[in-house]
Design a protein around this motif. Structure first.
Motif, mmCIF file in Angstrom:
data_model
loop_
_atom_site.group_PDB
_atom_site.id
_atom_site.type_symbol
_atom_site.label_atom_id
_atom_site.label_comp_id
_atom_site.label_asym_id
_atom_site.label_seq_id
_atom_site.Cartn_x
_atom_site.Cartn_y
_atom_site.Cartn_z
ATOM 1 N N ARG A 23 0.841 -1.192 0.000
ATOM 2 C CA ARG A 23 0.000 0.000 0.000
ATOM 3 C C ARG A 23 0.885 1.255 0.000
ATOM 4 N NH1 ARG A 23 -1.373 -3.006 4.143
ATOM 5 N NH2 ARG A 23 -0.797 -1.412 5.646
ATOM 6 N N GLY A 24 2.078 1.132 -0.551
ATOM 7 C CA GLY A 24 3.000 2.271 -0.556
ATOM 8 C C GLY A 24 3.709 2.491 0.762
ATOM 9 N N GLN A 25 3.761 1.455 1.610
ATOM 10 C CA GLN A 25 4.418 1.567 2.913
ATOM 11 C C GLN A 25 5.914 1.840 2.732
ATOM 12 O OE1 GLN A 25 2.635 -1.065 1.689
ATOM 13 N NE2 GLN A 25 1.977 -2.428 3.325
ATOM 14 N N THR A 26 6.457 2.628 3.650
ATOM 15 C CA THR A 26 7.898 2.864 3.659
ATOM 16 C C THR A 26 8.532 2.042 4.772
ATOM 17 O OG1 THR A 26 7.661 4.795 5.080
ATOM 18 C CG2 THR A 26 7.680 5.185 2.693
ATOM 19 N N TYR A 27 9.824 1.792 4.616
ATOM 20 C CA TYR A 27 10.569 1.013 5.607
ATOM 21 C C TYR A 27 12.021 1.458 5.613
ATOM 22 C CZ TYR A 27 11.385 -1.635 1.307
ATOM 23 O OH TYR A 27 11.691 -1.999 0.010
ATOM 24 N N VAL A 28 12.657 1.241 6.752
ATOM 25 C CA VAL A 28 14.086 1.503 6.933
ATOM 26 C C VAL A 28 14.649 0.255 7.586
ATOM 27 C CG1 VAL A 28 15.824 2.951 8.042
ATOM 28 C CG2 VAL A 28 13.705 3.981 7.166
ATOM 29 N N LEU A 29 15.630 -0.358 6.945
ATOM 30 C CA LEU A 29 16.080 -1.683 7.350
ATOM 31 C C LEU A 29 17.600 -1.799 7.274
ATOM 32 C CD1 LEU A 29 14.519 -4.396 7.925
ATOM 33 C CD2 LEU A 29 14.790 -4.889 5.509
ATOM 34 N N PRO A 30 18.256 -2.181 8.368
ATOM 35 C CA PRO A 30 19.689 -2.463 8.260
ATOM 36 C C PRO A 30 19.891 -3.740 7.437
ATOM 37 C CG PRO A 30 18.908 -2.915 10.488
ATOM 38 C CD PRO A 30 17.744 -2.372 9.713
ATOM 39 N N ALA A 31 20.948 -3.751 6.635
ATOM 40 C CA ALA A 31 21.202 -4.913 5.782
ATOM 41 C C ALA A 31 22.698 -5.023 5.513
ATOM 42 C CB ALA A 31 20.433 -4.790 4.469
ATOM 43 N N GLY A 32 23.071 -6.128 4.878
ATOM 44 C CA GLY A 32 24.461 -6.345 4.532
ATOM 45 C C GLY A 32 24.588 -7.249 3.327
ATOM 46 N N GLY A 33 25.738 -7.168 2.695
ATOM 47 C CA GLY A 33 26.042 -8.026 1.565
ATOM 48 C C GLY A 33 27.442 -8.590 1.705
ATOM 49 N N PHE A 34 27.612 -9.824 1.270
ATOM 50 C CA PHE A 34 28.904 -10.500 1.304
ATOM 51 C C PHE A 34 29.252 -10.918 -0.112
ATOM 52 C CE2 PHE A 34 26.987 -10.833 5.419
ATOM 53 C CZ PHE A 34 28.017 -10.497 6.265
ATOM 54 N N PHE A 35 30.525 -10.755 -0.464
ATOM 55 C CA PHE A 35 30.957 -10.905 -1.847
ATOM 56 C C PHE A 35 32.167 -11.826 -1.970
ATOM 57 C CE2 PHE A 35 28.845 -6.917 -1.386
ATOM 58 C CZ PHE A 35 28.185 -6.696 -2.584
ATOM 59 N N THR A 36 32.208 -12.538 -3.085
ATOM 60 C CA THR A 36 33.404 -13.227 -3.542
ATOM 61 C C THR A 36 33.721 -12.654 -4.919
ATOM 62 O OG1 THR A 36 32.735 -15.238 -2.368
ATOM 63 C CG2 THR A 36 34.453 -15.473 -4.027
ATOM 64 N N LEU A 37 35.008 -12.411 -5.184
ATOM 65 C CA LEU A 37 35.417 -11.834 -6.460
ATOM 66 C C LEU A 37 36.527 -12.659 -7.100
ATOM 67 C CD1 LEU A 37 34.777 -9.282 -4.351
ATOM 68 C CD2 LEU A 37 35.130 -8.047 -6.472
ATOM 69 N N LYS A 38 36.554 -12.608 -8.426
ATOM 70 C CA LYS A 38 37.601 -13.267 -9.208
ATOM 71 C C LYS A 38 37.883 -12.381 -10.412
ATOM 72 C CE LYS A 38 38.470 -17.458 -11.861
ATOM 73 N NZ LYS A 38 37.886 -18.713 -12.354
ATOM 74 N N ASP A 39 39.138 -12.137 -10.678
ATOM 75 C CA ASP A 39 39.541 -11.304 -11.821
ATOM 76 C C ASP A 39 38.870 -9.928 -11.778
ATOM 77 O OD1 ASP A 39 41.014 -13.507 -12.783
ATOM 78 O OD2 ASP A 39 39.264 -14.274 -13.865
ATOM 79 N N GLY A 40 38.663 -9.393 -10.565
ATOM 80 C CA GLY A 40 38.083 -8.067 -10.412
ATOM 81 C C GLY A 40 36.585 -7.992 -10.609
ATOM 82 N N LYS A 41 35.932 -9.144 -10.769
ATOM 83 C CA LYS A 41 34.482 -9.191 -10.976
ATOM 84 C C LYS A 41 33.837 -10.004 -9.843
ATOM 85 C CE LYS A 41 34.191 -7.283 -15.150
ATOM 86 N NZ LYS A 41 33.262 -6.235 -15.549
ATOM 87 N N ILE A 42 32.603 -9.695 -9.563
ATOM 88 C CA ILE A 42 31.863 -10.356 -8.482
ATOM 89 C C ILE A 42 31.361 -11.712 -8.961
ATOM 90 C CG2 ILE A 42 29.826 -10.197 -7.006
ATOM 91 C CD1 ILE A 42 30.119 -7.067 -7.330
ATOM 92 N N THR A 43 31.719 -12.765 -8.217
ATOM 93 C CA THR A 43 31.223 -14.101 -8.540
ATOM 94 C C THR A 43 30.088 -14.533 -7.618
ATOM 95 O OG1 THR A 43 32.858 -15.183 -7.116
ATOM 96 C CG2 THR A 43 33.450 -14.881 -9.449
ATOM 97 N N ARG A 44 29.974 -13.865 -6.457
ATOM 98 C CA ARG A 44 28.904 -14.198 -5.515
ATOM 99 C C ARG A 44 28.516 -12.967 -4.727
ATOM 100 N NH1 ARG A 44 28.797 -14.838 0.024
ATOM 101 N NH2 ARG A 44 31.061 -14.658 0.012
#
Length: 132
Positions: A95-116
């Motif tokens: 219904r157009g609700q707003t939210y504020v949420l803490p979050a995080g991302g974890f990455f694996t990279l190879k050859d300067g590009k993100i693989t995960r």
């Protein structure tokens, strides 16, 4: 280079630039989203992003990016500032609700590009915010 790649990924996200996000990804890519199935490949990720942009309008703030010395692993912590635009199946009605949420991302990279990318946030917190 690892931090710059992760920052470019999230900068593209905030601009809504899917092509620029895809440019940061390796051809051998996996996306693990909180409470969801793993998506393999750039095409599956692009489909997911298109669905998300129809359903949610989000902007990330308070970004802090970390990386290991080898340049193969990284993480980011941030705040998701969003609006729930369209009901996502199995979730509360939009219904157009707003939210504020803490979050995080974890990455694996190879050859300067993100693989995960693995994304985490508190789904129960989000549900409580959009259900209020």
């Amino acid at each position: 280079m690892t931090r710059a790649t992760i920052e470019a990924y999230y900068d593209a996200f905030n601009r809504g630039d899917l092509d620029a996000m895809l440019d940061t990804l390796h051809e051998d890519f996996a996306h693990n989203v909180n409470e969801g199935a793993t998506r393999l490949g750039k095409a599956a990720f692009a489909d997911f992003c298109r669905h998300m942009s129809e359903t949610y309008k989000e902007h990330l703030t308070d970004m802090v990016v970390f990386s290991n010395d080898a340049g193969t692993r990284g993480a980011a912590e941030f705040t998701v500032n969003g609006t729930y635009l369209k009901t996502d199946p199995g979730l509360p009605e939009a219904r157009g609700q707003t939210y504020v949420l803490p979050a995080g991302g974890f990455f694996t990279l190879k050859d300067g590009k993100i693989t995960r990318v693995t994304t985490y946030y508190n789904l129960n917190d989000w549900i409580a915010q959009v259900s209020a």
